[in-house]
Design a protein around this motif. Structure first.
Motif, PDB file in Angstrom:
ATOM      1  N   VAL A 186      76.315  98.148  33.084  1.00 16.44           N
ATOM      2  CA  VAL A 186      75.541  99.359  33.526  1.00 16.44           C
ATOM      3  C   VAL A 186      74.278  98.966  34.243  1.00 16.44           C
ATOM      4  CG1 VAL A 186      74.279 101.193  32.910  1.00 16.44           C
ATOM      5  CG2 VAL A 186      76.531 100.998  31.665  1.00 16.44           C
ATOM      6  N   ILE A 187      74.081  99.707  35.372  1.00 14.47           N
ATOM      7  CA  ILE A 187      72.871  99.472  36.198  1.00 14.47           C
ATOM      8  C   ILE A 187      72.252 100.819  36.478  1.00 14.47           C
ATOM      9  CG2 ILE A 187      74.132  99.045  38.383  1.00 14.47           C
ATOM     10  CD1 ILE A 187      71.699  97.400  39.036  1.00 14.47           C
ATOM     11  N   TYR A 188      70.903 100.882  36.330  1.00 14.79           N
ATOM     12  CA  TYR A 188      70.358 102.348  36.788  1.00 14.79           C
ATOM     13  C   TYR A 188      68.924 101.950  37.145  1.00 14.79           C
ATOM     14  CZ  TYR A 188      68.777 102.578  31.792  1.00 14.79           C
ATOM     15  OH  TYR A 188      68.238 102.329  30.634  1.00 14.79           O
ATOM     16  N   SER A 189      68.216 102.895  37.957  1.00 16.41           N
ATOM     17  CA  SER A 189      66.854 102.677  38.371  1.00 16.41           C
ATOM     18  C   SER A 189      66.140 103.915  38.206  1.00 16.41           C
ATOM     19  CB  SER A 189      66.948 102.137  39.870  1.00 16.41           C
ATOM     20  OG  SER A 189      67.492 103.197  40.795  1.00 16.41           O
ATOM     21  N   TYR A 190      64.930 103.917  38.286  1.00 15.09           N
ATOM     22  CA  TYR A 190      63.929 105.093  38.260  1.00 15.09           C
ATOM     23  C   TYR A 190      62.490 104.237  38.934  1.00 15.09           C
ATOM     24  CZ  TYR A 190      62.944 102.819  33.436  1.00 15.09           C
ATOM     25  OH  TYR A 190      62.477 102.072  32.514  1.00 15.09           O
ATOM     26  N   PRO A 191      61.733 105.401  39.094  1.00 13.57           N
ATOM     27  CA  PRO A 191      60.627 105.003  39.850  1.00 13.57           C
ATOM     28  C   PRO A 191      59.574 104.194  38.786  1.00 13.57           C
ATOM     29  CG  PRO A 191      60.901 107.169  40.679  1.00 13.57           C
ATOM     30  CD  PRO A 191      61.911 107.060  39.464  1.00 13.57           C
ATOM     31  N   TYR A 192      58.676 103.276  39.093  1.00 14.80           N
ATOM     32  CA  TYR A 192      57.734 102.692  38.476  1.00 14.80           C
ATOM     33  C   TYR A 192      56.496 103.382  38.461  1.00 14.80           C
ATOM     34  CZ  TYR A 192      54.805  98.949  36.547  1.00 14.80           C
ATOM     35  OH  TYR A 192      53.778  98.138  35.787  1.00 14.80           O
ATOM     36  N   THR A 193      56.018 104.184  37.361  1.00  8.03           N
ATOM     37  CA  THR A 193      54.892 105.039  37.521  1.00  8.03           C
ATOM     38  C   THR A 193      53.983 104.844  36.177  1.00  8.03           C
ATOM     39  OG1 THR A 193      56.096 106.853  36.671  1.00  8.03           O
ATOM     40  CG2 THR A 193      55.850 106.779  38.973  1.00  8.03           C
ATOM     41  N   ASP A 194      54.671 104.221  35.210  1.00  6.87           N
ATOM     42  CA  ASP A 194      53.990 104.255  33.923  1.00  6.87           C
ATOM     43  C   ASP A 194      53.879 102.818  33.535  1.00  6.87           C
ATOM     44  OD1 ASP A 194      53.264 104.588  31.281  1.00  6.87           O
ATOM     45  OD2 ASP A 194      54.381 106.540  31.180  1.00  6.87           O
ATOM     46  N   LYS A 195      52.324 102.607  33.212  1.00  5.23           N
ATOM     47  CA  LYS A 195      52.102 101.240  32.690  1.00  5.23           C
ATOM     48  C   LYS A 195      52.801 100.889  31.358  1.00  5.23           C
ATOM     49  CE  LYS A 195      47.667 102.863  30.234  1.00  5.23           C
ATOM     50  NZ  LYS A 195      48.205 102.828  29.029  1.00  5.23           N
TER      51      LYS A 195
END
Length: 352
Positions: free
Chosen positions: A210-219
């Motif tokens: 599986v591969i998925y992505s999401y924005p990097y917004t949280d430390k």
């Protein structure tokens, strides 16, 4: 003309032997014997039975983390130095124990590749006495396990280089601008929003990527709590069960995370168990959480296995090798071989 042919022949022979010397398999290098995750320990029999030898045995016999049942890290064989003959020297994974106060002042590792056969990894553990040997082994237990685990994964990566799913590689490239190699047996696929799955769909011994992505917004992205929450939300949407209300979820109590290095970049490794809510299905998984700096997003690659009637160590480790082949956008890494875990401080390296 004959002189030119002679020089050409000599050049070819030199090249062949040079390949062996660089840790690569040459034409004259025998193929190694033994099964994956099988290790031969070369050690005096009396030492093998004493606390120093038992310390090494306990390291090799330790359980593989993240599996639903106990499975030891390696299958262990041993022989005395006197019986370490030309046949045994062909085994793919070898540990040589040398305890000698006249030769060594402190314990250390020495490692070599493809000395007698290929692929082959030999780790020599040297120490002046049994007490320092025992302490050194106990302090470096993870180093020893990782050394041979990575050696086996590198062999799987070498297989994947020549035999991987072109379809999955092309799909991952088009969706995420990433390169990855997964086994060609993963022929079933599914695409979602910033999500892609490939699997064997086998009734047993089922392997999945599986591969998925999401924005990097949280430390706090690279924490266990954030990872589990995000994974559960993604899997609930994309990996449903057989009936309504069933979906994959993470067993958070059985999940461990640690920082690792992948393709010379920081990654968070998560390893543990998954299950299907409302069903009896479940199994082990391994995830890599990585930062795509070019696009300021998180890329999560994961493998999971469903094999209720089989041992799972080799199934997981075979698939886990694929995670280390993933190259993010802008990667300048050449090749996919994993560095071995032995540190320069405690070791010397030789290649024959």
């Amino acid at each position: 003309m004959k002189k030119h042919l002679f020089y050409l022949s000599m050049a070819l022979i030199t090249a062949l032997f040079s390949a062996c010397g660089n840790g690569k398999k040459g034409v004259f290098t025998p193929t190694s014997s033994g099964r994956a995750y099988e290790i031969l320990v070369v050690i005096d029999q009396e030492l093998w039975e004493r606390p120093a030898g038992r310390a090494l045995y306990d390291v090799l016999d330790s359980d593989v983390p993240g599996l639903p049942q106990s499975e030891r890290s390696f299958r262990i064989m041993y022989t005395s130095p006197a019986n370490y003959d030309s046949t045994l020297k062909l085994i793919r994974n070898i540990i040589i124990v040398e305890v000698n106060k006249d030769l060594y002042t402190q314990p250390k590792f020495k490692y070599a590749k493809n000395v007698y056969a290929a692929p082959q990894s030999i780790l020599t553990i040297q120490a002046p006495d049994e007490a320092s040997f025992e302490k050194f082994v106990e302090e470096n237990r993870q180093v020893i396990v990782d050394f041979f685990t990575r050696a086996e994964m590198n062999r799987q990566i070498a297989v994947l280089e020549n035999k991987h799913s072109d379809y999955v590689s092309t799909k991952v490239k088009s969706m995420f601008d990433c390169d990855v190699w997964v086994p060609g047996e993963l022929t079933a696929t599914k695409q979602g929003e910033n999500f892609f799955w490939a699997g064997t769909n086998a009734a047993t011994g089922d392997q999945n990527f599986v591969i998925y992505s999401y924005p990097y917004t949280d430390k706090d992205t690279f924490t266990k709590e954030y990872f589990v929450h995000k994974r559960d939300s993604v899997m609930k949407i994309n990996i449903p069960g057989a009936r309504e209300g069933m979906y994959m979820e993470t067993d958070s109590l059985m999940t461990d995370v640690r920082p690792i290095n992948v393709q010379d970049e920081y990654a968070l490794e998560a390893r543990g168990l998954w299950r299907v809510k409302g069903d009896f299905m479940g199994g082990p998984y391994v995830s890599h959480v990585r930062l795509d700096k070019v696009n300021q997003r998180i890329i999560v690659s994961e493998i999971f296995v469903y094999s209720p009637d089989k041992m799972k160590r080799n199934l997981v480790r075979q698939m886990e090798a694929s995670l280390y082949t993933l190259k993010l956008p802008g990667s300048k890494q050449e090749g996919n071989e994993m560095p071995l875990a032995v540190t320069k401080k405690d070791s010397t390296k030789t290649e024959k």
